[in-house]
Design a protein around this motif. Structure first.
Motif, short mmCIF file in Angstrom:
data_model
loop_
_atom_site.label_atom_id
_atom_site.label_comp_id
_atom_site.label_asym_id
_atom_site.label_seq_id
_atom_site.Cartn_x
_atom_site.Cartn_y
_atom_site.Cartn_z
N GLY A 1 73.44 54.32 18.11
CA GLY A 1 74.09 55.17 19.10
C GLY A 1 73.35 56.47 19.32
N VAL A 2 72.25 56.68 18.61
CA VAL A 2 71.41 57.85 18.85
C VAL A 2 69.99 57.36 19.05
CG1 VAL A 2 70.56 60.05 17.96
CG2 VAL A 2 72.89 59.30 17.42
N ARG A 3 69.40 57.71 20.19
CA ARG A 3 68.08 57.18 20.53
C ARG A 3 67.15 58.28 21.00
NH1 ARG A 3 67.95 53.79 24.92
NH2 ARG A 3 70.15 53.53 25.41
N LEU B 1 69.13 60.98 22.92
CA LEU B 1 70.38 60.54 23.55
C LEU B 1 71.41 60.23 22.48
CD1 LEU B 1 68.96 58.15 26.30
CD2 LEU B 1 69.73 60.51 26.53
N ALA B 2 72.59 60.80 22.62
CA ALA B 2 73.66 60.63 21.65
C ALA B 2 74.97 60.50 22.41
CB ALA B 2 73.68 61.84 20.72
N PRO B 3 76.05 60.13 21.70
CA PRO B 3 77.33 60.00 22.40
C PRO B 3 77.71 61.24 23.19
CG PRO B 3 77.51 59.08 20.20
CD PRO B 3 76.15 59.72 20.29
N GLU B 4 77.86 61.09 24.48
CA GLU B 4 78.33 62.14 25.38
C GLU B 4 77.41 63.35 25.43
OE1 GLU B 4 80.88 61.62 27.28
OE2 GLU B 4 81.95 59.99 26.28
N ARG B 5 76.21 63.25 24.91
CA ARG B 5 75.31 64.40 25.03
C ARG B 5 73.85 63.97 24.99
NH1 ARG B 5 77.43 68.02 20.31
NH2 ARG B 5 79.38 67.10 20.96
N ALA B 6 73.01 64.80 25.56
CA ALA B 6 71.57 64.57 25.54
C ALA B 6 70.92 65.88 25.10
CB ALA B 6 71.08 64.16 26.92
N ARG C 1 76.51 65.27 13.82
CA ARG C 1 76.74 63.83 13.62
C ARG C 1 75.80 62.96 14.45
NH1 ARG C 1 78.21 61.10 10.52
NH2 ARG C 1 80.34 60.37 10.43
N HIS D 1 72.67 58.70 30.84
CA HIS D 1 73.90 58.10 30.31
C HIS D 1 74.66 57.38 31.43
CE1 HIS D 1 73.58 61.12 27.00
NE2 HIS D 1 74.25 60.23 26.31
N TYR E 1 71.55 54.70 28.43
CA TYR E 1 72.47 54.82 27.30
C TYR E 1 73.85 54.42 27.79
CZ TYR E 1 74.68 56.86 23.16
OH TYR E 1 75.39 57.05 22.00
N ASP F 1 75.74 51.17 23.36
CA ASP F 1 75.36 52.28 22.49
C ASP F 1 76.55 53.00 21.86
OD1 ASP F 1 72.41 52.58 22.65
OD2 ASP F 1 72.80 52.70 24.80
N HIS F 2 77.66 53.08 22.55
CA HIS F 2 78.74 53.95 22.09
C HIS F 2 80.07 53.51 22.69
CE1 HIS F 2 81.07 57.89 22.75
NE2 HIS F 2 81.07 57.72 21.44
N PRO G 1 78.96 53.74 17.02
CA PRO G 1 79.62 55.03 16.92
C PRO G 1 80.89 55.05 17.78
CG PRO G 1 77.67 55.21 18.32
CD PRO G 1 77.69 53.80 17.79
N ARG H 1 83.39 61.35 16.58
CA ARG H 1 83.77 62.39 17.53
C ARG H 1 85.22 62.21 17.93
NH1 ARG H 1 82.28 62.27 22.36
NH2 ARG H 1 82.24 64.46 22.83
N VAL I 1 83.02 65.58 14.75
CA VAL I 1 82.79 66.58 15.78
C VAL I 1 84.00 66.56 16.71
CG1 VAL I 1 81.35 67.21 17.76
CG2 VAL I 1 80.29 66.35 15.66
#
Lengths: 93, 382
Positions: free
Chosen positions: A16-18, A31-36, A89, B58, B85, B109-110, B149, B178, B223
């Motif tokens: 989930g993190v790329r 790239l991560a959940p809900e954020r870059a 995280r 995303h 993503y 991914d999520h 995640p 999260r 988070v």
């Protein structure tokens, strides 16, 4: 509260993190959940060495060799950066 | 891409408006798109490829309930192939669990899972669906078992604001990384239900203190993102990161919006992915051009030093509360309507008994004979 990152920790990017190169903007991005996270060249270099086998210490060694830079300076920056990502995280150890 | 026009970073793909839940604060429009009008698989795949080429990072696979689409696995696999993503925004009920393993295999991914409350009875009353909570818990367990995640999203309002601490505990127990504690934003169904949903200021303040304490206690484990309620704020949120700056929203039938509520603004011309490429729409769609940048701004926004931070706030909220979509968002302390908005929220939240919910349903809220929520009386502040 979790403990701070240490030199013997082995960081890795969780599912989930790329890390990828963004062709449109010409820069690396994490790239991560809900954020870059926009990465500068140095940050991209550090994260490129995060592979789930190298310790923080080994990452610092590799960077010190590559950039011919004082190890102590690099160590402080790398630990601070990776510790911050762990708190958010987006980095496991 | 034009140097002055940044590329979008996010695409909200509303794959369908179908959903087993009936939440009274649903962000979908009152007039829901029907299944017969939904885009087909090939069109979604083209749109996703165009999004990647345009610079989108995303993709939020949303709805309604996105797993209600028979082709959700193919669509997710296409995101992975395009380097996008993928974020599944799901209720976790109905057929969601059955498709989850295949979605993980396809490169998802999520996962963002909605919960309506921590207490099962209360959650099911709010969501309007019996036996939803056990399905959600089983779904969350499978997400973490697969190593994906997990984010929990809880929309907060009068009916669950006493459960914020329990919601934090539930997020930890489920292994979420999260948690979004998102106070209701009053558009669409939530606007219709505002008097039933608006919490009291004291309860809002307490919920914020609980979140701030939990953030410290759980740093490095969980988070917590907090969305505070506009009506009690001092400055407006930068809606969608600024109109036409960061996000595109594609509806189930293919219309492309700058934000999910933009269709409430009369007179805007929306282009469709059926007729044009995403790049053309981003660059030149009249709806995207209408409030992009700062040239459209009236005073007090125009001369405000925050104008490129909050971008004038939310156009849909300005319209809903003042009747003028180009007005300064009344959530802003500099708006001449600001004091009235706070008074409205205080009055609605102080009513002894909250009115019954108008549940989300196909066919709109028109069957209800309740009067529309109050706007600020015209001329009140001028």
């Amino acid at each position: 509260m979790s403990e701070a990152l240490t030199l013997t920790d082995v960081p890795r990017l969780p599912r989930g993190v790329r890390l990828r190169f963004d062709e449109v903007r010409g820069a690396h991005v994490l790239l991560a959940p809900e954020r870059a996270f926009d990465l500068d060249a140095v940050a991209a270099e550090v994260l490129g060495l995060v592979d789930g086998t190298r310790s923080v210490s080994a990452i610092v060694d590799a960077l010190a060799a590559k950039f011919d830079e004082d190890r102590a300076v690099i160590e402080g920056d790398v630990v601070a950066m990776l510790d911050d990502l762990a708190k958010k995280r987006v980095l496991d150890r | 891409m034009n140097a002055a026009l940044p590329a979008p970073i996010g695409l909200l793909a509303e794959l369908t408006h179908r959903c087993p839940l009936r939440c009274p604060y649903c962000s979908n429009p009152l007039e829901l798109d029907r299944r017969s009008g939904e885009l087909d698989t090939a069109t979604w795949q083209r749109v996703l490829s165009e999004a990647a080429a345009l610079g989108v990072l995303h993709v939020h696979l949303s709805g309604g309930e996105p797993t209600a689409r028979a082709d959700i696995v193919e669509i997710t696999a296409h995101c992975a192939r395009a380097g996008l993503y993928s974020n599944l925004i799901t209720s976790g009920v109905g057929g969601a669990l059955k498709k989850l393993d295949a979605l993980a295999d396809a490169g998802l991914d999520h996962v963002q899972l909605s919960i309506q409350a921590a207490d099962a009875g209360n959650a099911e009353r709010i969501g309007g669906l019996a036996n939803a909570q056990p399905q959600k818990m089983a779904f969350a367990e499978r997400v973490t078992a697969l190593g994906l995640p997990l984010t929990l999203n809880a929309v907060i309002h009068r009916g669950n604001i006493d459960e914020v601490e329990r919601i934090v505990e539930l997020a930890v127990a489920l292994g979420a990384k999260r948690l979004e504690v998102a106070h209701t934003q009053y558009y669409g169904w939530a606007y219709v239900n505002r008097a039933a949903l608006m919490p009291a200021k004291a309860d809002v303040d307490r919920s914020i203190r609980i979140v701030e304490a939990a953030r410290k206690r759980l740093e490095g484990r969980l988070v917590i993102d907090l969305v505070v309620p506009d009506y009690y704020a001092t400055y407006p949120k930068a809606c969608a990161g600024g109109w036409g700056r960061r996000l595109m929203n594609v509806t189930p039938t293919g219309r492309v919006l700058p934000c999910h509520a933009a269709e409430t603004i009369p007179g805007l011309e929306f282009w469709s992915v059926r007729d044009r490429s995403l790049a053309d729409i981003w660059a030149a769609s009249p709806a995207f051009m209408a409030y992009r940048g700062t040239d459209w701004m009236p005073e007090p926004c125009r001369s405000c030093d925050r104008k490129e931070r909050d971008w004038g706030g939310c156009r849909c909220q300005a319209l809903a509360l003042t009747g003028d979509a180009a007005a300064t968002d009344p959530a802003c302390a500099h708006s001449p309507h600001h004091a009235r908005v706070k008074a409205l929220a205080a009055a609605e939240s102080a009513a002894g008994e909250a009115p019954a919910y108008v549940y989300r349903t196909i066919g709109g809220a028109g069957g209800d004979d309740r009067p529309a929520p109050a706007r600020i009386p015209e001329g009140a502040a001028s």
